[in-house]
Enzyme design. Structure first.
Site, PDB file in Angstrom:
ATOM      1  N   ILE A   1       0.668  -0.974  -0.274  1.00 21.31           N
ATOM      2  CA  ILE A   1      -0.195   0.686  -0.059  1.00 21.31           C
ATOM      3  C   ILE A   1       1.029   1.177   0.498  1.00 21.31           C
ATOM      4  O   ILE A   1       0.228   1.897  -0.580  1.00 21.31           O
ATOM      5  CB  ILE A   1      -0.576   0.528   1.503  1.00 21.31           C
ATOM      6  CG1 ILE A   1      -1.898   0.636   1.103  1.00 21.31           C
ATOM      7  CG2 ILE A   1      -0.357   0.083   2.548  1.00 21.31           C
ATOM      8  CD1 ILE A   1      -3.890   0.398   1.943  1.00 21.31           C
TER       9      ILE A   1
ATOM     10  N   ASN B   1      -3.519   0.892  15.759  1.00 21.76           N
ATOM     11  CA  ASN B   1      -4.112   0.635  17.091  1.00 21.76           C
ATOM     12  C   ASN B   1      -4.571   1.816  17.830  1.00 21.76           C
ATOM     13  O   ASN B   1      -4.414   3.140  17.476  1.00 21.76           O
ATOM     14  CB  ASN B   1      -2.943  -0.215  18.066  1.00 21.76           C
ATOM     15  CG  ASN B   1      -1.534   0.628  18.192  1.00 21.76           C
ATOM     16  OD1 ASN B   1      -2.073   2.077  18.588  1.00 21.76           O
ATOM     17  ND2 ASN B   1      -1.040   0.136  17.786  1.00 21.76           N
TER      18      ASN B   1
ATOM     19  N   VAL C   1       0.407  -3.486   8.547  1.00 19.52           N
ATOM     20  CA  VAL C   1       0.784  -2.656   7.624  1.00 19.52           C
ATOM     21  C   VAL C   1       1.214  -0.899   8.521  1.00 19.52           C
ATOM     22  O   VAL C   1       2.172  -0.065   7.485  1.00 19.52           O
ATOM     23  CB  VAL C   1      -0.585  -2.420   6.651  1.00 19.52           C
ATOM     24  CG1 VAL C   1      -1.731  -2.019   7.270  1.00 19.52           C
ATOM     25  CG2 VAL C   1      -0.179  -1.924   5.415  1.00 19.52           C
ATOM     26  N   ASP C   2       0.824  -0.967   9.605  1.00 17.16           N
ATOM     27  CA  ASP C   2       1.145   0.852  10.603  1.00 17.16           C
ATOM     28  C   ASP C   2       2.406   0.912  10.273  1.00 17.16           C
ATOM     29  O   ASP C   2       3.110   1.847  10.153  1.00 17.16           O
ATOM     30  CB  ASP C   2       0.254   0.208  11.687  1.00 17.16           C
ATOM     31  CG  ASP C   2       0.183   1.194  12.325  1.00 17.16           C
ATOM     32  OD1 ASP C   2       0.534   2.547  11.951  1.00 17.16           O
ATOM     33  OD2 ASP C   2       0.175   1.774  13.671  1.00 17.16           O
TER      34      ASP C   2
ATOM     35  N   THR D   1      -7.008  -8.246   9.177  1.00 17.68           N
ATOM     36  CA  THR D   1      -6.815  -9.483   8.730  1.00 17.68           C
ATOM     37  C   THR D   1      -5.283  -9.734   9.249  1.00 17.68           C
ATOM     38  O   THR D   1      -4.845 -10.944   9.034  1.00 17.68           O
ATOM     39  CB  THR D   1      -6.901  -9.763   7.290  1.00 17.68           C
ATOM     40  OG1 THR D   1      -5.714  -8.809   6.718  1.00 17.68           O
ATOM     41  CG2 THR D   1      -8.282  -8.661   7.515  1.00 17.68           C
TER      42      THR D   1
ATOM     43  N   VAL E   1      -2.739  -9.372  12.494  1.00 24.93           N
ATOM     44  CA  VAL E   1      -2.077  -8.490  13.791  1.00 24.93           C
ATOM     45  C   VAL E   1      -3.576  -9.299  14.883  1.00 24.93           C
ATOM     46  O   VAL E   1      -3.938  -9.896  16.029  1.00 24.93           O
ATOM     47  CB  VAL E   1      -1.393  -8.312  14.770  1.00 24.93           C
ATOM     48  CG1 VAL E   1      -1.516  -7.975  16.132  1.00 24.93           C
ATOM     49  CG2 VAL E   1      -0.323  -8.442  13.537  1.00 24.93           C
TER      50      VAL E   1
END
Ligand code: APR
Length: 179
Positions: free
Chosen positions: A17, A30, A39-40, A126, A128
């Site tokens: 992404i 979070n 992805v974070d 989808t 962690v």
């Protein structure tokens, strides 16, 4: 693969992404907006420290599950990052589908509010957070489909799926929605 919903395009792509040339990129964060892996981690690494300074300054209370907050995109090839918080999967009886739907819908509303023509989503929850991929795909794609049908904006919504298994789950659901 892609489908047209009126003049809007909903597409699935396997990839990263952080490489997407779109107006807004969605981050699966979070509720503390504390950064993380997945992805974070990738978005904060590619975007640079601006993202974290903005979230800390503007949203010191974090972001509730099912909601989303906007920042600029730092070094990413986008104008905005929408940091959303998907639900942790606890078996499906704890309101997970509603919270996931709300995460997608809030980001789509932010996209319209910020006049974004294109937005890219990861498969929120989808990784962690353990949401089953096929169930997440149903909720994600139905929510986007409904929103585009009603609002006819943004013109492009791209689901960016990191691995083949997740892409397959989303593709099967999209195919069944068209059947
Ligand atoms: N591009 C697109 N998708 C990616 C990328 C990437 N660069 N990296 C990982 N993914 C995918 C994963 O394969 C998964 O399908 O994003 C999806 C979501 O996984 P996570 O990043 O683990 O997000 P989530 O399940 O929502 O958990 C959120 O993880 O990183 C922490 O801070 C985050 O605590 C929060 C939690």
């Amino acid at each position: 693969m892609f489908v047209m919903i009126g003049a809007c395009r909903l597409e699935l792509l396997q990839g990263d992404i952080t490489r997407q040339q779109v107006d807004a990129i969605v981050n699966a964060a979070n509720s503390e907006l504390a950064g993380g892996g997945g992805v974070d981690g990738a978005i904060h690494r590619a975007g640079g420290p601006t993202l974290m300074s903005e979230t800390s300054a503007k949203f010191p209370q974090g972001c509730p599950t099912g909601s989303a907050v906007p920042t600029t995109a730092g070094n990413l090839p986008a104008k905005f990052v929408f940091h959303t918080v998907g639900p942790i999967w606890r078996g499906g009886q704890e309101g997970e589908p509603d919270l996931l739907r709300s995460a997608f819908k809030t980001c789509l509303e932010l996209a319209v509010e910020h006049q974004c023509e294109s937005v890219a989503f990861p498969a929120i929850s989808t990784g962690v957070y353990g949401y089953p991929k096929d169930l997440a795909a149903e909720t994600a794609l139905q929510t986007i489909h409904e929103f585009l049908q009603t609002t006819q904006q943004p013109k492009l919504v791209r689901m960016v799926l990191f691995d083949g298994g997740t892409y397959g789950a989303f593709a099967r659901v999209l195919e069944s929605m068209l059947a």
